[in-house]
Scaffold this active site. Structure first.
Site, mmCIF file in Angstrom:
data_model
loop_
_atom_site.group_PDB
_atom_site.id
_atom_site.type_symbol
_atom_site.label_atom_id
_atom_site.label_comp_id
_atom_site.label_asym_id
_atom_site.label_seq_id
_atom_site.Cartn_x
_atom_site.Cartn_y
_atom_site.Cartn_z
ATOM 1 N N HIS A 281 0.802 -1.223 0.000
ATOM 2 C CA HIS A 281 0.000 0.000 0.000
ATOM 3 C C HIS A 281 0.833 1.270 0.000
ATOM 4 O O HIS A 281 0.390 2.316 -0.474
ATOM 5 C CB HIS A 281 -0.968 0.001 1.202
ATOM 6 C CG HIS A 281 -0.312 0.243 2.528
ATOM 7 N ND1 HIS A 281 0.449 -0.718 3.172
ATOM 8 C CD2 HIS A 281 -0.309 1.337 3.344
ATOM 9 C CE1 HIS A 281 0.883 -0.229 4.316
ATOM 10 N NE2 HIS A 281 0.442 1.013 4.444
ATOM 11 N N ASP A 282 2.058 1.207 0.525
ATOM 12 C CA ASP A 282 2.906 2.399 0.615
ATOM 13 C C ASP A 282 4.052 2.396 -0.392
ATOM 14 O O ASP A 282 5.019 3.150 -0.218
ATOM 15 C CB ASP A 282 3.485 2.529 2.030
ATOM 16 C CG ASP A 282 2.545 3.258 2.982
ATOM 17 O OD1 ASP A 282 1.584 3.887 2.503
ATOM 18 O OD2 ASP A 282 2.773 3.183 4.208
ATOM 19 N N LYS A 285 5.521 5.582 -1.487
ATOM 20 C CA LYS A 285 6.345 6.392 -0.584
ATOM 21 C C LYS A 285 7.831 6.319 -0.913
ATOM 22 O O LYS A 285 8.628 7.077 -0.349
ATOM 23 C CB LYS A 285 6.118 5.965 0.874
ATOM 24 C CG LYS A 285 4.870 6.564 1.488
ATOM 25 C CD LYS A 285 4.806 6.310 2.980
ATOM 26 C CE LYS A 285 3.572 6.966 3.588
ATOM 27 N NZ LYS A 285 3.433 6.654 5.026
ATOM 28 N N HIS A 310 1.482 9.810 -2.665
ATOM 29 C CA HIS A 310 1.934 8.418 -2.677
ATOM 30 C C HIS A 310 0.839 7.392 -2.991
ATOM 31 O O HIS A 310 1.148 6.352 -3.597
ATOM 32 C CB HIS A 310 2.669 8.065 -1.369
ATOM 33 C CG HIS A 310 1.792 7.757 -0.209
ATOM 34 N ND1 HIS A 310 1.376 8.708 0.695
ATOM 35 C CD2 HIS A 310 1.251 6.579 0.222
ATOM 36 C CE1 HIS A 310 0.638 8.147 1.628
ATOM 37 N NE2 HIS A 310 0.529 6.859 1.367
ATOM 38 N N HIS A 334 -6.413 3.685 0.528
ATOM 39 C CA HIS A 334 -6.341 3.382 1.959
ATOM 40 C C HIS A 334 -6.341 4.621 2.847
ATOM 41 O O HIS A 334 -6.444 4.505 4.074
ATOM 42 C CB HIS A 334 -5.134 2.480 2.273
ATOM 43 C CG HIS A 334 -3.799 3.185 2.263
ATOM 44 N ND1 HIS A 334 -3.079 3.409 1.105
ATOM 45 C CD2 HIS A 334 -3.064 3.701 3.274
ATOM 46 C CE1 HIS A 334 -1.954 4.032 1.394
ATOM 47 N NE2 HIS A 334 -1.915 4.222 2.703
ATOM 48 N N HIS A 335 -6.217 5.824 2.262
ATOM 49 C CA HIS A 335 -6.331 7.053 3.055
ATOM 50 C C HIS A 335 -7.685 7.733 2.876
ATOM 51 O O HIS A 335 -7.867 8.870 3.330
ATOM 52 C CB HIS A 335 -5.212 8.032 2.677
ATOM 53 C CG HIS A 335 -3.888 7.698 3.294
ATOM 54 N ND1 HIS A 335 -3.673 7.731 4.658
ATOM 55 C CD2 HIS A 335 -2.713 7.306 2.741
ATOM 56 C CE1 HIS A 335 -2.414 7.377 4.912
ATOM 57 N NE2 HIS A 335 -1.817 7.112 3.773
ATOM 58 N N ASP A 363 -4.053 0.195 8.699
ATOM 59 C CA ASP A 363 -2.943 1.133 8.513
ATOM 60 C C ASP A 363 -2.866 2.130 9.672
ATOM 61 O O ASP A 363 -1.787 2.367 10.233
ATOM 62 C CB ASP A 363 -3.133 1.873 7.186
ATOM 63 C CG ASP A 363 -2.039 2.889 6.920
ATOM 64 O OD1 ASP A 363 -0.862 2.497 6.895
ATOM 65 O OD2 ASP A 363 -2.360 4.081 6.730
#
Length: 425
Positions: A281-282, A285, A310, A334-335, A363
């Site tokens: 998911h990251d 980044k 990201h 996811h954010h 998360d």
């Protein structure tokens, strides 16, 4: 009823496109220079063609060249890679790259060449077979040529490369016979006579040239979920290694999401897809500068703006590796928050599916449980007090959150687990 995992099919993956996507993700580490790995791969392929290598060997060096910096996650290390011809400590990322590639079966064959891609030609171990030694040194040569090329185009208009190609090569000539094989350098000189050699290094032509080459071979392989997850775990380790404060974050988020998904009734197939999304998911980044991730205080609006890109960076990478699945969608969202205050899309509750809600809660829970540069680790009740406010404010799914609270002790222990050990799936 869950499908038994050992009877579940995995998915077909195009290894060539997966290598390209992984390379593109790793190139994010450069922040401003986002094409280094792909340029190196293409340079290697073009030189191999002049050497008369077989199509099989040319395709091998294309992928090995693209993946050569798979051990790099720090922007500080990347700056050394693109800024210096040689430096102390270069071998460290070569060793990490070898480990990364060796742990994923379709990439294993490239590991040894990557291990020695910063080794001088005069110091190539005698134990290496001739082909591997040439692969490693060609990657080194292409890698250093790209450093000189980037330095040139930062100071000059792109078209000037065609007029100054010889001067660019002359930067490397003093190192022929020591750093680089003479045979490989002569082939590079011949390849560099073609305008296309330089023009294809431009961002607008680069991927077209790579995909045209990849299309001439069938890289599709069928991988089990275990193999796919091994790739996810490896990439997550590269992402999490950017900062000592994010070690194991992705792995722990993946495990929490997998457990929560089971507790709320998702089937085994969806649980495992969600775990892969959690692992990756990251990945976007990698593009975030180290100093932002490690900043001990609050981020400025400009720094927050950099961070907020990201999820879409993650989506781009994951769509290429896992097309026709929901992995990229879940990772990219996811954010998002149920009240529309999230990013990047600002979705509301009716636009956010259950797996995305699970991943969002996993998360946030893990991030609060983990030590960060601006605070120590929080206890589980402190974490839940913060999340209580988010739920009452309409940001998080209350039913999934209640399941997490019922199992808070076991999920907290999972969230703070150190090391790469993972769930028994």
């Amino acid at each position: 009823m869950d499908t038994p995992v050992n009877n579940m099919l995995g998915m077909d993956v195009d290894v060539g496109r997966a290598a390209h996507a992984v390379t593109k993700a790793l190139d994010y580490v450069g922040v401003n220079d986002k094409s280094h790995g792909r340029r190196v791969g293409l340079i290697c392929h073009r030189v191999a063609h002049l050497l008369g290598w077989t199509r099989k060997r040319r395709h091998f060096i294309l992928l090995a060249g693209m993946l050569h910096d798979s051990g790099v996650s720090s922007t500080a290390v990347h700056k050394k890679i693109v800024g210096e011809l040689e430096w102390n400590g270069a071998e460290e990322h070569c060793v990490r790259g070898e480990h990364f590639l060796s742990s994923f079966p379709p990439f294993q064959r490239y590991a040894e060449a990557v291990r020695y891609h910063h080794t001088r030609w005069e110091h190539i171990p005698e134990s290496l077979d001739q082909a591997t030694g040439e692969y490693a040194n060609l990657i080194f040569l292409a890698d250093r040529l790209d450093v000189v090329y980037v330095s040139f185009i930062q100071k000059n208009p792109l078209h000037m490369v065609l007029l100054e190609r010889q001067a660019i090569l002359e930067e490397l000539r003093p190192h022929v016979g020591t750093l680089f094989s003479e045979k490989l350098f002569v082939a590079l000189e011949q390849a560099a006579l073609k305008d296309s050699f330089w023009l294809e290094l431009r961002d607008e032509f680069l991927d077209d040239a790579i995909f045209e080459t990849l299309s001439s071979a069938d890289y599709r392989v069928s991988l089990s979920f275990d193999e796919i997850e091994s790739l996810g775990e490896l990439i997550s380790q590269v992402v999490d290694a950017k900062s000592p404060f994010t070690h194991y974050h992705s792995l722990r988020v993946a495990d929490i999401a997998y457990s929560l998904a089971g507790l709320v009734g998702c089937d085994q197939y969806e649980k495992r897809l969600l775990r892969i999304a959690g692992l990756l998911h990251d990945v976007g980044k990698l593009r975030t500068p180290d100093e932002i991730l490690e900043k001990p205080g609050a981020l400025t609006p400009e720094e927050l703006a950099q961070m907020r890109s990201h999820p879409l960076d993650s989506r781009r990478v994951l769509q290429a590796i896992f097309p026709n699945t929901l992995i990229a969608k879940w990772a990219a969202e996811h954010h998002e928050k149920l009240d529309g205050s999230g990013y990047p899309y600002g979705w509301h509750a009716d636009q956010i599916d259950i797996p995305t809600r699970i991943l969002s809660i996993a998360d946030i829970f893990q991030a609060l449980c983990q030590k960060r540069p601006y605070r120590g680790r929080l206890g589980v009740d402190q974490v839940l007090a913060i999340m209580d406010d988010m739920v009452s404010g309409g940001q998080l799914d209350s039913s999934i959150y209640e399941v997490l609270k019922v199992h808070k002790v076991s999920l907290y222990q999972l969230a703070i687990r150190e090391g790469t050990s993972t769930l028994d799936l």
